[in-house]
Design a protein around this motif. Structure first.
Motif, short mmCIF file in Angstrom:
data_model
loop_
_atom_site.label_atom_id
_atom_site.label_comp_id
_atom_site.label_asym_id
_atom_site.label_seq_id
_atom_site.Cartn_x
_atom_site.Cartn_y
_atom_site.Cartn_z
N VAL A 1 -0.47 70.10 11.96
CA VAL A 1 -0.98 70.19 13.34
C VAL A 1 0.18 70.18 14.33
CG1 VAL A 1 -2.29 68.97 15.11
CG2 VAL A 1 -3.23 69.24 12.82
N SER A 2 1.17 69.33 14.11
CA SER A 2 2.30 69.27 15.04
C SER A 2 3.14 70.55 14.99
CB SER A 2 3.18 68.07 14.74
OG SER A 2 3.81 68.21 13.48
N TYR A 3 3.12 71.26 13.86
CA TYR A 3 3.87 72.51 13.77
C TYR A 3 3.14 73.66 14.44
CZ TYR A 3 6.56 76.31 11.65
OH TYR A 3 7.32 77.40 11.45
N PHE A 4 1.82 73.71 14.31
CA PHE A 4 1.05 74.85 14.81
C PHE A 4 0.36 74.60 16.16
CE2 PHE A 4 1.11 76.08 10.28
CZ PHE A 4 1.59 77.36 10.44
N TRP A 5 0.56 73.45 16.81
CA TRP A 5 -0.19 73.20 18.04
C TRP A 5 0.13 74.20 19.15
CZ3 TRP A 5 1.54 72.22 22.89
CH2 TRP A 5 2.86 71.79 23.03
N PRO A 6 1.35 74.72 19.31
CA PRO A 6 1.55 75.72 20.37
C PRO A 6 0.74 77.00 20.12
CG PRO A 6 3.65 74.84 19.66
CD PRO A 6 2.64 74.35 18.69
N LEU A 7 0.66 77.43 18.87
CA LEU A 7 -0.11 78.62 18.54
C LEU A 7 -1.60 78.40 18.79
CD1 LEU A 7 -0.21 81.47 17.27
CD2 LEU A 7 -0.47 80.33 15.07
N VAL A 8 -2.10 77.25 18.39
CA VAL A 8 -3.52 76.95 18.60
C VAL A 8 -3.82 76.86 20.10
CG1 VAL A 8 -5.29 75.20 18.23
CG2 VAL A 8 -3.77 75.82 16.37
N LEU A 9 -2.94 76.22 20.86
CA LEU A 9 -3.16 76.08 22.30
C LEU A 9 -3.12 77.43 23.01
CD1 LEU A 9 -3.50 74.16 24.72
CD2 LEU A 9 -1.01 74.13 24.88
#
Length: 105
Positions: free
Chosen positions: A38-46
């Motif tokens: 989650v900490s790696y992909f949070w910018p993409l998800v946001l």
């Protein structure tokens, strides 16, 4: 001997079960934690969520033609597309654009 023959009969299922168990244990043991992913992909998800929110907002607030205003042959969509192209071009015709490119001297 009868037991060994029964084992050989199910040899493929036993091997598949051992391989599946080994792969499952290896994935659980060596895979990163959920919070790491989650900490790696949070910018993409946001950014994806914000883009979808913008698409939803503009779809709800824009005045799109309804199905009753469009004819069945799609001529209303062609007129709308031509209007968008005229807006992008700035209302200029192709000849005047061609002339402006040829008179660069």
């Amino acid at each position: 001997m009868e037991f060994r023959e029964k084992l050989l009969k199910f040899k493929l299922q036993i091997v598949f079960t051992f391989v599946f168990s080994f792969v499952t244990v290896a994935l659980v043991t060596y895979s990163p934690g959920f919070l790491t992913v989650v900490s790696y992909f949070w910018p993409l998800v946001l950014s994806t969520a914000l883009f979808l929110a913008a698409v939803f907002f503009f779809a709800r607030t824009s005045d799109l033609p309804t199905s009753s205003t469009l004819s069945g042959d799609g001529s209303g969509l062609i007129v709308a597309a031509e209007g968008i192209l005229d807006y992008v071009v700035g209302g200029q015709h192709e000849e005047s654009l061609f002339d402006s490119f040829t008179k660069l001297d």
